[in-house]
Design an enzyme around this catalytic site. Structure first.
Site, PDB file in Angstrom:
ATOM      1  N   ARG A 124       0.819  -1.226   0.000  1.00  0.00           N
ATOM      2  CA  ARG A 124       0.000   0.000   0.000  1.00  0.00           C
ATOM      3  C   ARG A 124       0.846   1.267   0.000  1.00  0.00           C
ATOM      4  O   ARG A 124       0.420   2.308  -0.490  1.00  0.00           O
ATOM      5  CB  ARG A 124      -0.984  -0.010   1.181  1.00  0.00           C
ATOM      6  CG  ARG A 124      -1.930   1.171   1.147  1.00  0.00           C
ATOM      7  CD  ARG A 124      -3.150   0.998   2.038  1.00  0.00           C
ATOM      8  NE  ARG A 124      -3.999   2.175   1.955  1.00  0.00           N
ATOM      9  CZ  ARG A 124      -5.220   2.268   2.435  1.00  0.00           C
ATOM     10  NH1 ARG A 124      -5.760   1.234   3.047  1.00  0.00           N
ATOM     11  NH2 ARG A 124      -5.927   3.373   2.317  1.00  0.00           N
ATOM     12  N   HIS A 141       4.745  11.398  -2.317  1.00  0.00           N
ATOM     13  CA  HIS A 141       4.202  11.942  -1.077  1.00  0.00           C
ATOM     14  C   HIS A 141       5.276  12.231  -0.029  1.00  0.00           C
ATOM     15  O   HIS A 141       5.058  13.062   0.851  1.00  0.00           O
ATOM     16  CB  HIS A 141       3.136  11.003  -0.493  1.00  0.00           C
ATOM     17  CG  HIS A 141       1.820  11.057  -1.226  1.00  0.00           C
ATOM     18  ND1 HIS A 141       1.715  10.859  -2.587  1.00  0.00           N
ATOM     19  CD2 HIS A 141       0.557  11.300  -0.789  1.00  0.00           C
ATOM     20  CE1 HIS A 141       0.439  10.968  -2.945  1.00  0.00           C
ATOM     21  NE2 HIS A 141      -0.284  11.232  -1.877  1.00  0.00           N
ATOM     22  N   HIS A 174      -3.136  19.796  -2.029  1.00  0.00           N
ATOM     23  CA  HIS A 174      -2.448  18.515  -1.843  1.00  0.00           C
ATOM     24  C   HIS A 174      -1.893  17.982  -3.182  1.00  0.00           C
ATOM     25  O   HIS A 174      -0.711  17.654  -3.299  1.00  0.00           O
ATOM     26  CB  HIS A 174      -3.417  17.521  -1.216  1.00  0.00           C
ATOM     27  CG  HIS A 174      -2.881  16.140  -1.054  1.00  0.00           C
ATOM     28  ND1 HIS A 174      -1.863  15.835  -0.188  1.00  0.00           N
ATOM     29  CD2 HIS A 174      -3.210  14.975  -1.679  1.00  0.00           C
ATOM     30  CE1 HIS A 174      -1.595  14.547  -0.258  1.00  0.00           C
ATOM     31  NE2 HIS A 174      -2.399  13.993  -1.167  1.00  0.00           N
TER      32      HIS A 174
HETATM   33  P1  NAD Z   1     -11.379  19.138  -0.043  1.00  0.00           P
HETATM   34  O1  NAD Z   1     -12.189  18.108   0.597  1.00  0.00           O
HETATM   35  O2  NAD Z   1     -10.877  20.261   0.804  1.00  0.00           O
HETATM   36  O3  NAD Z   1     -12.219  19.756  -1.255  1.00  0.00           O
HETATM   37  C1  NAD Z   1     -11.665  20.802  -1.996  1.00  0.00           C
HETATM   38  C2  NAD Z   1     -12.610  22.002  -2.112  1.00  0.00           C
HETATM   39  O4  NAD Z   1     -13.577  21.726  -3.116  1.00  0.00           O
HETATM   40  C3  NAD Z   1     -13.399  22.321  -0.850  1.00  0.00           C
HETATM   41  O5  NAD Z   1     -13.484  23.728  -0.726  1.00  0.00           O
HETATM   42  C4  NAD Z   1     -14.777  21.736  -1.126  1.00  0.00           C
HETATM   43  O6  NAD Z   1     -15.791  22.422  -0.448  1.00  0.00           O
HETATM   44  C5  NAD Z   1     -14.893  21.931  -2.616  1.00  0.00           C
HETATM   45  N1  NAD Z   1     -15.742  20.964  -3.316  1.00  0.00           N
HETATM   46  C6  NAD Z   1     -15.733  19.630  -3.149  1.00  0.00           C
HETATM   47  N2  NAD Z   1     -16.519  19.046  -4.054  1.00  0.00           N
HETATM   48  C7  NAD Z   1     -17.070  20.028  -4.789  1.00  0.00           C
HETATM   49  C8  NAD Z   1     -17.963  20.046  -5.895  1.00  0.00           C
HETATM   50  N3  NAD Z   1     -18.412  18.930  -6.453  1.00  0.00           N
HETATM   51  N4  NAD Z   1     -18.347  21.248  -6.392  1.00  0.00           N
HETATM   52  C9  NAD Z   1     -17.847  22.400  -5.848  1.00  0.00           C
HETATM   53  N5  NAD Z   1     -16.962  22.444  -4.843  1.00  0.00           N
HETATM   54  C10 NAD Z   1     -16.576  21.267  -4.322  1.00  0.00           C
HETATM   55  O7  NAD Z   1     -10.082  18.537  -0.760  1.00  0.00           O
HETATM   56  P2  NAD Z   1      -9.770  17.167  -1.512  1.00  0.00           P
HETATM   57  O8  NAD Z   1      -8.681  17.498  -2.449  1.00  0.00           O
HETATM   58  O9  NAD Z   1     -10.976  16.516  -2.001  1.00  0.00           O
HETATM   59  O10 NAD Z   1      -9.197  16.253  -0.350  1.00  0.00           O
HETATM   60  C11 NAD Z   1      -7.971  16.515   0.284  1.00  0.00           C
HETATM   61  C12 NAD Z   1      -7.923  15.747   1.571  1.00  0.00           C
HETATM   62  O11 NAD Z   1      -8.011  14.370   1.284  1.00  0.00           O
HETATM   63  C13 NAD Z   1      -6.659  15.952   2.373  1.00  0.00           C
HETATM   64  O12 NAD Z   1      -7.006  16.197   3.705  1.00  0.00           O
HETATM   65  C14 NAD Z   1      -5.921  14.624   2.251  1.00  0.00           C
HETATM   66  O13 NAD Z   1      -5.149  14.329   3.389  1.00  0.00           O
HETATM   67  C15 NAD Z   1      -7.074  13.684   2.111  1.00  0.00           C
HETATM   68  N6  NAD Z   1      -6.725  12.416   1.455  1.00  0.00           N
HETATM   69  C16 NAD Z   1      -7.051  11.270   2.106  1.00  0.00           C
HETATM   70  C17 NAD Z   1      -6.762  10.044   1.537  1.00  0.00           C
HETATM   71  C18 NAD Z   1      -7.196   8.774   2.219  1.00  0.00           C
HETATM   72  O14 NAD Z   1      -6.789   7.693   1.788  1.00  0.00           O
HETATM   73  N7  NAD Z   1      -8.018   8.862   3.238  1.00  0.00           N
HETATM   74  C19 NAD Z   1      -6.146   9.981   0.272  1.00  0.00           C
HETATM   75  C20 NAD Z   1      -5.838  11.183  -0.376  1.00  0.00           C
HETATM   76  C21 NAD Z   1      -6.145  12.398   0.233  1.00  0.00           C
HETATM   77  N1  GLY Z   2      -3.656   7.657  -0.363  1.00  0.00           N
HETATM   78  C1  GLY Z   2      -2.820   6.641   0.209  1.00  0.00           C
HETATM   79  C2  GLY Z   2      -3.565   5.471   0.761  1.00  0.00           C
HETATM   80  O1  GLY Z   2      -4.762   5.434   0.744  1.00  0.00           O
HETATM   81  O2  GLY Z   2      -2.954   4.561   1.237  1.00  0.00           O
END
Ligand code: NAD
Ligand code: GLY
Length: 367
Positions: free
Chosen positions: A246, A253, A270
Site C-alpha cells: 500500500r 508523497h 495537496h
Molecule cells: P477538499 O475536501 O478540501 O475539497 C476541496 C474544495 O472543493 C473544498 O473547498 C470543497 O468544499 C470543494 N468541493 C468539493 N466538491 C465540490 C464540488 N463537487 N463542487 C464544488 N466544490 C466542491 O479537498 P480534496 O482534495 O478533495 O481532499 C484533500 C484531503 O483528502 C486531504 O485532507 C488529504 O489528506 C485527504 N486524502 C485522504 C486520503 C485517504 O486515503 N483517506 C487519500 C488522499 C487524500
Molecule cells: N492515499 C494513500 C492510501 O490510501 O494509502
C-alpha cells in the site's frame, strides 16, 4: 460488472467487502444502497459549506425516500478545519438528532469531509457504518476508497485516525461539474500517480486525453476514475493496513507532504504538492540510475499538461529535509521513497543517502 449507467467494482476484504458504484448521474443508487444496508436507523449526512448548498438537499431527499429520518451536519470546508474539534461537533449534533448504533453516516464532499466523517463513523457509538459520496477528483480516485480516516494534529498531518472501511462508495461523476478548475487539476495529479505506479496504459491515456479530461467530458473522465479505483481497490485488498504494497500509493508523497508542511498548507493544494513531489521522486530515481532522462521528461510533460507545478524556486532545502524526517512514513529515522523503475512499476527504497535526496530537492529548485 456493468449495470445500466454504472460500473461496479468490489474492494475484496472478505466479510467487509464493499462496492464502488461509478457512473455519471448515479446518485439515485443511494436508495438501493440504503435499502440493502444492515443498519436501518437515522442517517447522518456530513458535508461542508460549499458542497452542502449544492447537493445536500438531493441526498437528503433520497434518504427520506427510503423511509428513514435524516440529520445534516454542515462543517466549514478546507484542510485547516480537518481537526479533532470537528469530530466532537459532529458527534454532538448527531446525538442531539437521535442517531444511535443503528445509524449510518454519509460523507458528502471531498477528501476532507470523507476523512472526517469516516473518523466520526469509526468513533460514534464505538463504530457505525458509513457511505462515501465523494465530490472531488481526489476523493473519487483516492481518499473515498481504502478506509483511511482521520484528522490532522498541528504537529503532523493525518496523525490522529483509524482504519474504518466504508460500507459503499458512490461515485457520481456528474457532481464534478461544479468542482473548481484548480481542484480538478490537483486531483488529476493522483491519477497520474496511479499511472506511474501501476498502469503504463493509464499514464499514456492521461498524456493523450488532457484536453477532454480538463473539459470535464464525462466519457473521458470515466477511464481515469475507474482505473484509479481498480488500482486502489486491488492494493487495499492486498495490504489494507499498509504493511507493504500500500505504501506504493505514496509515490511523490514523501517530498509532497514535506512541501505542504513547510508551506503551512497555505500555498499548494495537496495534489499540487504531490505533482512537485513526483518530479522530485523522478529526479531522485534518475540520480540513482533507476530511470533515464526520458522518463523524467515524459512524466514532467504529463504533469505540466494538467497545469500542475513541477518546480518550486524558493524551496528551503534544509527545512524540507527536516519535514521529511518528521513524516509519519519515517521508521527508525529511515526515510522511505517510492521510486520508479519504469512507467507503471515502482519499488520501495529505504537506503537512499541523504545527500542524494538533498541533490534532488536542489534540482527541483533549479529546474
Ligand atoms: P477538499 O475536501 O478540501 O475539497 C476541496 C474544495 O472543493 C473544498 O473547498 C470543497 O468544499 C470543494 N468541493 C468539493 N466538491 C465540490 C464540488 N463537487 N463542487 C464544488 N466544490 C466542491 O479537498 P480534496 O482534495 O478533495 O481532499 C484533500 C484531503 O483528502 C486531504 O485532507 C488529504 O489528506 C485527504 N486524502 C485522504 C486520503 C485517504 O486515503 N483517506 C487519500 C488522499 C487524500
Ligand atoms: N492515499 C494513500 C492510501 O490510501 O494509502
Amino acid at each position: 460488472m456493468t449495470t445500466g449507467t454504472s460500473d461496479i467494482l468490489t474492494v475484496e476484504l472478505g466479510e467487509r467487502a464493499y462496492p464502488i458504484v461509478i457512473g455519471a448521474g448515479v446518485l439515485e443508487e443511494l436508495r438501493t444502497l440504503l435499502d440493502t444496508a444492515h443498519n436501518k436507523g437515522t442517517v447522518g449526512i456530513v458535508t461542508d459549506a460549499q458542497v452542502g448548498p449544492l447537493y445536500a438537499d438531493r441526498v437528503k431527499r433520497l434518504v427520506v425516500d427510503t423511509g428513514r429520518s435524516v440529520s445534516v451536519h454542515v462543517m466549514p470546508g478546507g484542510e485547516k478545519h480537518k481537526r479533532l474539534e470537528r469530530i466532537e461537533e459532529i458527534c454532538g449534533s448527531f446525538l442531539a438528532d437521535g442517531l444511535d448504533r443503528t445509524s449510518i453516516i454519509i460523507a458528502l464532499g471531498g477528501g476532507v469531509v470523507g476523512d472526517i466523517a469516516g473518523f466520526a463513523a469509526a468513533c460514534f457509538m464505538r463504530g457505525i457504518p458509513f457511505i462515501q459520496i465523494p465530490t472531488t477528483i481526489v476523493a473519487q480516485v483516492d481518499s473515498s476508497v481504502g478506509g483511511k480516516t482521520g484528522v490532522n494534529h498541528p504537529l503532523s498531518k493525518n496523525s490522529i485516525g483509524a482504519f474504518h472501511q466504508p460500507d459503499a462508495v458512490l461515485i457520481d461523476m456528474a457532481l464534478l461539474q461544479t468542482l473548481p478548475d484548480r481542484e480538478l487539476r490537483a486531483g488529476l495529479a493522483e491519477v497520474i500517480k496511479h499511472g506511474v505506479i501501476a498502469d503504463a496504459d493509464l499514464f499514456a491515456y492521461m498524456e493523450n486525453e488532457s484536453a477532454r479530461i480538463l473539459a470535464k467530458d464525462s466519457e473521458a473522465l470515466k477511464r481515469p476514475i475507474l482505473d484509479s479505483c481498480r488500482i486502489k481497490a486491488g492494493v487495499v485488498a492486498a495490504d489494507e493496513k499498509e504493511h507493504g504494497l500500500r505504501a506504493n500509493l505514496n509515490y511523490g508523497h514523501t517530498f509532497g507532504h514535506a512541501i505542504e508542511a513547510v508551506t503551512k498548507y497555505e500555498t499548494y493544494l495537496h495534489g499540487e504538492a504531490i505533482a512537485i513531489g513526483m518530479h522530485a521522486a523522478a529526479l531522485l530515481a534518475q540520480e540513482l540510475g533507476m530511470v533515464d532522462a526520458g522518463f523524467v521528461a515524459r512524466q514532467r510533460a504529463c504533469i505540466a499538461a494538467y497545469g500542475l507545478p513541477t518546480t518550486w524556486p524558493d524551496l528551503p532545502v534544509e527545512e524540507t529535509l527536516a519535514a521529511m524526517r518528521k513524516d509519519k512514513k519515517v521508521r527508525s529515522g529511515t526515510m522511505k521513497f517510492i521510486l520508479a523503475e519504469a512507467m507503471g512499476r515502482v519499488v520501495q527504497r529505504t537506503d537512499v543517502p541523504e545527500d542524494i535526496v538533498r541533490g534532488a530537492l536542489d534540482a527541483v529548485r533549479r529546474d
